[in-house]
Design an enzyme around this catalytic site. Sequence first.
Site, PDB file in Angstrom:
ATOM      1  N   PHE A 135       0.852  -1.189   0.000  1.00 38.28           N
ATOM      2  CA  PHE A 135       0.000   0.000   0.000  1.00 38.28           C
ATOM      3  C   PHE A 135       0.882   1.231   0.000  1.00 38.28           C
ATOM      4  O   PHE A 135       1.721   1.404   0.888  1.00 38.28           O
ATOM      5  CB  PHE A 135      -0.951   0.040   1.200  1.00 38.28           C
ATOM      6  N   ASP A 220       9.275   2.579   1.721  1.00 38.98           N
ATOM      7  CA  ASP A 220       8.091   3.305   2.166  1.00 38.98           C
ATOM      8  C   ASP A 220       7.887   2.982   3.646  1.00 38.98           C
ATOM      9  O   ASP A 220       7.345   1.934   3.996  1.00 38.98           O
ATOM     10  CB  ASP A 220       6.875   2.880   1.325  1.00 38.98           C
ATOM     11  N   LYS A 249       2.587   9.259   8.469  1.00 34.01           N
ATOM     12  CA  LYS A 249       1.821   8.872   9.666  1.00 34.01           C
ATOM     13  C   LYS A 249       2.367   9.356  11.018  1.00 34.01           C
ATOM     14  O   LYS A 249       1.940  10.390  11.505  1.00 34.01           O
ATOM     15  CB  LYS A 249       1.610   7.355   9.655  1.00 34.01           C
TER      16      LYS A 249
HETATM   17  C1  LIG Z   1      -0.913   5.142   5.044  1.00 32.99           C
HETATM   18  C2  LIG Z   1       0.157   4.753   4.099  1.00 32.99           C
HETATM   19  C3  LIG Z   1       0.400   5.476   2.912  1.00 32.99           C
HETATM   20  C4  LIG Z   1      -0.472   6.632   2.487  1.00 32.99           C
HETATM   21  O1  LIG Z   1      -0.380   7.704   3.354  1.00 32.99           O
HETATM   22  P1  LIG Z   1      -1.481   8.895   3.237  1.00 32.99           P
HETATM   23  O2  LIG Z   1      -0.983   9.893   4.225  1.00 32.99           O
HETATM   24  O3  LIG Z   1      -2.795   8.291   3.566  1.00 32.99           O
HETATM   25  O4  LIG Z   1      -1.415   9.384   1.850  1.00 32.99           O
HETATM   26  C5  LIG Z   1       1.460   5.108   2.130  1.00 32.99           C
HETATM   27  N1  LIG Z   1       2.256   4.078   2.450  1.00 32.99           N
HETATM   28  C6  LIG Z   1       2.054   3.356   3.576  1.00 32.99           C
HETATM   29  C7  LIG Z   1       2.992   2.241   3.896  1.00 32.99           C
HETATM   30  C8  LIG Z   1       0.999   3.661   4.426  1.00 32.99           C
HETATM   31  O5  LIG Z   1       0.778   2.917   5.517  1.00 32.99           O
END
Ligand SMILES: *Cc1c(COP(=O)(O)O)cnc(C)c1O
Length: 395
Positions: A135, A220, A249
Amino acid sequence: MINWPEMDSKYYMQTIVREPVTIVKGKGARVWDDKGKKYLDFVGGLAVNCLGHCHPEVVNAIKKQASTLIQTSLWYYNPPMLKLAELLVKNSCMDRVFICNSGLEANEGAVKLARRYGVLKLKGAYEVITTFESFHGRSLAMTAATGQPKMQEPFKPLPNGFINVKNNDIEAIKSATTKKTCAVMLEPIQAEGGVNVPDDDYLKKVREWCDQKGILLILDEVQTGIGRLGALFGYMLYGIEPDVLTLAKGLGGGVPIGAFLAKEKCAVLTLGDHNATFGGNPLTSAAAYATLKYVIDNDVAGNAREVGKYLMDKLEGLKSNYPFITEVRGRGLLVAMYFNKEIAKSVVNACIDKGLLVNRLKPNAIRFIPPLIILNKHVDEAIGILDSVLSGIKG
Ligand SMILES: *Cc1c(COP(=O)(O)O)cnc(C)c1O
């Protein structure tokens, strides 16, 4: 009394099935709903409130900055942004930072950087290899990067240049690598995709492959960063260093902020390549600086590691009592519990009734992503509630 769910159904885009709780207040690991009921919060703003709700350090930083300076644009220097950049660089393997507003924006920036790197150093290579069940965010490009067909289908055609391959499989990455590949982008542990913990040596193998091919490794760490896994950044647990790192986050302790960081050798974005109106915003940067400083000075990651172990042990204990629990997995305070049937919704709702918030990860799985400052006693309380909920389910 205002009926908030009714207002939601009338005015808000209906893109998510919300849990039946209207949260009006939070403190530490607790939140309160509009009827005054108190909950223990093991969702924490979706792995965001790493210091819990309204931590005094964060609140004071916001208050102070709000009455001093809120927004400047990136056309000017501002102290909170630069203090945050320095703190990030000094505590990671990275050399340069760009501060933005969310996880997807951080990942978009990282991919733009990788494409510039491709143009400048890899004869125009532009493809980024990502994994299924990953994700990376909800923009069109990050939807293409996110290896989940159900999220991609409704929005086709998607931008090209992303190749989704099998997760936790170095051979899949190797065979997808071509002259067009500029980077591999991975989460150290796939979070939204199911808390999928890879083999211990997977990231090391990916690192070696990227070095061999001269392509970039983007991690990420939007969810795994800022102490979540029990180290300040997840890569530290796997004995490797990425070339590019993305964060969001937990970074702001609750305020919306993201960042992408790169090593000097690949920090190739130059004048005019990238900008953001709210990038390096003094208010959110000040909140993030206070959060990160507290996390570092108080070894909050170490607490996440210890309490995370305790949580996993207790969940394993439940697993041995309830045969419909099939698996407990995760690291630090990113943990999931899987069931052999689709009972996540009823478990989550029963927990709400008893004053505990946990996250529906999948129809058959729930996720625990509490604030990183929780103590064993909070785990005991959550396990007590969960135990009584599970005992009401027919095995
Ligand atoms: C939540 C998340 C995203 C997206 O972040 P947003 O602030 O919602 O755009 C991207 N990568 C990972 C691993 C995430 O957990």
